[in-house]
Design an enzyme around this catalytic site. Structure first.
Site, mmCIF file in Angstrom:
data_model
loop_
_atom_site.group_PDB
_atom_site.id
_atom_site.type_symbol
_atom_site.label_atom_id
_atom_site.label_comp_id
_atom_site.label_asym_id
_atom_site.label_seq_id
_atom_site.Cartn_x
_atom_site.Cartn_y
_atom_site.Cartn_z
ATOM 1 N N HIS A 62 0.844 -1.192 0.000
ATOM 2 C CA HIS A 62 0.000 0.000 0.000
ATOM 3 C C HIS A 62 0.876 1.238 0.000
ATOM 4 O O HIS A 62 1.959 1.246 0.584
ATOM 5 C CB HIS A 62 -0.914 0.022 1.231
ATOM 6 C CG HIS A 62 -1.813 -1.171 1.309
ATOM 7 N ND1 HIS A 62 -2.240 -1.687 2.511
ATOM 8 C CD2 HIS A 62 -2.363 -1.946 0.347
ATOM 9 C CE1 HIS A 62 -3.016 -2.732 2.280
ATOM 10 N NE2 HIS A 62 -3.105 -2.912 0.977
ATOM 11 N N LYS A 72 4.524 6.688 7.801
ATOM 12 C CA LYS A 72 3.973 5.764 8.793
ATOM 13 C C LYS A 72 5.049 5.351 9.779
ATOM 14 O O LYS A 72 6.214 5.176 9.413
ATOM 15 C CB LYS A 72 3.430 4.496 8.118
ATOM 16 C CG LYS A 72 2.259 4.728 7.203
ATOM 17 C CD LYS A 72 1.832 3.429 6.544
ATOM 18 C CE LYS A 72 0.701 3.665 5.557
ATOM 19 N NZ LYS A 72 0.386 2.452 4.792
ATOM 20 N N TYR A 132 -0.103 1.499 13.695
ATOM 21 C CA TYR A 132 0.735 2.440 12.968
ATOM 22 C C TYR A 132 0.183 3.846 13.050
ATOM 23 O O TYR A 132 -1.004 4.084 12.976
ATOM 24 C CB TYR A 132 1.037 2.001 11.534
ATOM 25 C CG TYR A 132 -0.092 1.551 10.665
ATOM 26 C CD1 TYR A 132 -0.579 2.356 9.656
ATOM 27 C CD2 TYR A 132 -0.632 0.279 10.814
ATOM 28 C CE1 TYR A 132 -1.590 1.926 8.818
ATOM 29 C CE2 TYR A 132 -1.646 -0.158 9.973
ATOM 30 C CZ TYR A 132 -2.114 0.676 8.985
ATOM 31 O OH TYR A 132 -3.121 0.240 8.151
ATOM 32 N N ASP A 175 -6.061 -6.369 -2.773
ATOM 33 C CA ASP A 175 -4.631 -6.619 -2.880
ATOM 34 C C ASP A 175 -4.322 -7.660 -3.966
ATOM 35 O O ASP A 175 -3.310 -7.557 -4.655
ATOM 36 C CB ASP A 175 -4.063 -7.079 -1.539
ATOM 37 C CG ASP A 175 -3.926 -5.942 -0.535
ATOM 38 O OD1 ASP A 175 -4.059 -4.759 -0.927
ATOM 39 O OD2 ASP A 175 -3.703 -6.233 0.656
#
Length: 182
Positions: A62, A72, A132, A175
């Site tokens: 991603h 992140k 995250y 995905d």
């Protein structure tokens, strides 16, 4: 906290000092002053996400259009993950390369990835939990995906979990349908 820059510039592994006694364990998972000193940049927090995964769950690759980009700061709080960072910044000397870090509840290691880098995590144990911190709130109009099994990237995904049992990869439909790097 010990900081190590990964093979991808702008990505860092952070290993905290663990303080344990008969009561348990304590560590500083993030400290802005140490982060800025080591990376040379601030981290502005806009969203916190938590994900729980069965063994074999593969999330990613991603990334967010850059600009605006999304940085992140990723930490495993339970179980274990292989965290993979992919350089998706055109013109970067490491464009198309990847690096990985084992994140687990024992080391309490974290990974920071700058804007423009792709990210994927593979759960290596049932119930693995990752948290995250994100520099940008989720914005679907900037959200992008790339196939984690792209042969050009040739990511070396483990096939066994931390307990030695075989992993069966499980990915979302999104995905599975993600485009190739090329």
């Amino acid at each position: 906290m010990h900081f190590r820059e990964l093979a991808i510039p702008g990505a860092w592994e952070m290993t905290p000092r663990l303080h344990g006694d008969d009561r348990g364990m304590f560590c500083e998972s993030f400290k802005a002053s140490e982060f800025e000193k080591a990376t040379g940049r601030p981290f502005e927090l806009h969203q916190v996400n938590t994900s729980v995964s069965a063994a074999g769950v593969l999330r990613g690759i991603h990334y967010t259009d850059n600009p605006p980009g999304q940085a992140k700061y990723v930490t495993c709080v339970r179980g274990a993950f292989l965290d993979v960072v992919v350089d998706l910044r055109p013109g970067s000397p490491t464009y198309g390369r990847w690096d990985s870090v084992l994140l687990d509840e024992t080391s309490r290691r974290s990974v920071f990835l700058s804007e423009g880098l792709g990210h994927a995590i593979l759960s290596l144990a049932d119930g693995s939990t990752v948290t995250y911190l994100c520099s940008l709130e989720y914005s679907p109009e900037f959200d992008r995906d790339m196939d984690a099994f792209d042969p050009t990237l040739a990511i070396d995904w483990p096939t066994v979990g931390i307990d030695g049992s075989p992993l069966t990869f499980l990915r979302s439909t999104k995905d599975q349908l993600a485009p190739q790097f090329s």
